[in-house]
Design a protein around this motif. Sequence first.
Motif, PDB file in Angstrom:
ATOM      1  N   LEU A  13       0.606  -1.146  -0.016  1.00 48.75           N
ATOM      2  CA  LEU A  13      -0.200  -0.118  -0.175  1.00 48.75           C
ATOM      3  C   LEU A  13       0.669   1.305  -0.021  1.00 48.75           C
ATOM      4  N   PHE A  14       0.698   2.503  -0.850  1.00 43.82           N
ATOM      5  CA  PHE A  14       1.172   3.745  -0.772  1.00 43.82           C
ATOM      6  C   PHE A  14       1.065   4.440  -0.116  1.00 43.82           C
ATOM      7  N   PHE A  15       1.451   5.717   0.761  1.00 49.96           N
ATOM      8  CA  PHE A  15       1.119   6.086   1.466  1.00 49.96           C
ATOM      9  C   PHE A  15       2.380   7.613   0.425  1.00 49.96           C
ATOM     10  N   VAL A  16       1.414   8.778   1.107  1.00 45.26           N
ATOM     11  CA  VAL A  16       2.253  10.335   1.424  1.00 45.26           C
ATOM     12  C   VAL A  16       2.525  10.608   2.211  1.00 45.26           C
ATOM     13  N   THR A  17       3.658  11.064   2.733  1.00 48.75           N
ATOM     14  CA  THR A  17       3.905  11.375   3.926  1.00 48.75           C
ATOM     15  C   THR A  17       4.986  12.521   3.982  1.00 48.75           C
ATOM     16  N   LEU A  35       4.046  13.126  11.445  1.00 44.31           N
ATOM     17  CA  LEU A  35       4.114  11.536  12.305  1.00 44.31           C
ATOM     18  C   LEU A  35       3.206  10.414  11.696  1.00 44.31           C
ATOM     19  N   LYS A  36       2.537  10.870  11.172  1.00 44.41           N
ATOM     20  CA  LYS A  36       1.311  10.004   9.908  1.00 44.41           C
ATOM     21  C   LYS A  36       1.380  10.623   8.745  1.00 44.41           C
ATOM     22  N   ALA A  37       0.708   9.690   7.865  1.00 40.09           N
ATOM     23  CA  ALA A  37       0.739   9.792   6.238  1.00 40.09           C
ATOM     24  C   ALA A  37      -0.118  10.941   6.154  1.00 40.09           C
ATOM     25  N   LEU A  38      -0.015  11.543   5.422  1.00 36.38           N
ATOM     26  CA  LEU A  38      -0.812  12.832   4.783  1.00 36.38           C
ATOM     27  C   LEU A  38      -2.013  12.157   3.767  1.00 36.38           C
ATOM     28  N   LEU A  39      -1.961  11.541   3.402  1.00 39.92           N
ATOM     29  CA  LEU A  39      -2.442  10.977   2.311  1.00 39.92           C
ATOM     30  C   LEU A  39      -2.634   9.431   2.095  1.00 39.92           C
ATOM     31  N   GLY A  40      -3.908   8.883   1.255  1.00 41.95           N
ATOM     32  CA  GLY A  40      -3.323   7.121   1.332  1.00 41.95           C
ATOM     33  C   GLY A  40      -4.932   6.757   2.135  1.00 41.95           C
ATOM     34  N   PRO A  41      -4.904   5.053   2.261  1.00 36.21           N
ATOM     35  CA  PRO A  41      -3.965   4.348   1.234  1.00 36.21           C
ATOM     36  C   PRO A  41      -4.170   4.852  -0.180  1.00 36.21           C
ATOM     37  N   PHE A  42      -2.559   4.113  -0.765  1.00 34.65           N
ATOM     38  CA  PHE A  42      -3.417   4.186  -2.285  1.00 34.65           C
ATOM     39  C   PHE A  42      -2.645   2.612  -2.907  1.00 34.65           C
ATOM     40  N   LEU A  43      -3.742   2.171  -4.195  1.00 34.71           N
ATOM     41  CA  LEU A  43      -3.279   1.138  -4.234  1.00 34.71           C
ATOM     42  C   LEU A  43      -1.989   0.527  -5.666  1.00 34.71           C
ATOM     43  N   THR A  44      -2.223   1.927  -5.610  1.00 33.95           N
ATOM     44  CA  THR A  44      -0.541   1.828  -6.920  1.00 33.95           C
ATOM     45  C   THR A  44       0.500   3.566  -6.708  1.00 33.95           C
ATOM     46  N   GLU A  45       1.819   2.908  -7.035  1.00 33.66           N
ATOM     47  CA  GLU A  45       3.138   4.142  -6.749  1.00 33.66           C
ATOM     48  C   GLU A  45       2.078   5.010  -7.663  1.00 33.66           C
ATOM     49  N   ALA A  46       1.715   4.989  -9.351  1.00 33.79           N
ATOM     50  CA  ALA A  46       1.100   6.095  -9.780  1.00 33.79           C
ATOM     51  C   ALA A  46       0.220   6.996  -9.002  1.00 33.79           C
ATOM     52  N   ASP A  47      -0.275   6.233  -8.124  1.00 32.70           N
ATOM     53  CA  ASP A  47      -1.874   6.907  -7.794  1.00 32.70           C
ATOM     54  C   ASP A  47      -0.712   8.130  -6.279  1.00 32.70           C
TER      55      ASP A  47
END
Length: 95
Positions: A22-26, A31-43
């Motif tokens: 799972l991919f996240f924007v940090t 301290l924690k992810a700002l956006l996510g989860p994403f299923l692809t790195e491109a998203d």
Amino acid sequence: MKTQNGAFASTGSACPKKATELFFVTHPMVLKALLGPFLTEADAECGRVVMRSADAHVTACLVDSIDDITRWHGVNNGRVCRAFAGADRREASHG
């Protein structure tokens, strides 16, 4: 697949879906992810672009499987961030 009573076993939403990441924007200041989860790195990369911060970056988290709710969030987050980043328009113009 059949159960002992001869009825077919359910393969619906109770079965978790397999995934490896799972991919996240940090951001280093949070301290924690700002956006996510994403299923692809491109998203997730579209999400990073939407953040408009040079310090934001994409991180990956290895998982054994994901449930239907997490999968739905991943798909939805990808669609929203692609739309805001303009990726859907670029894909449509090249398609």
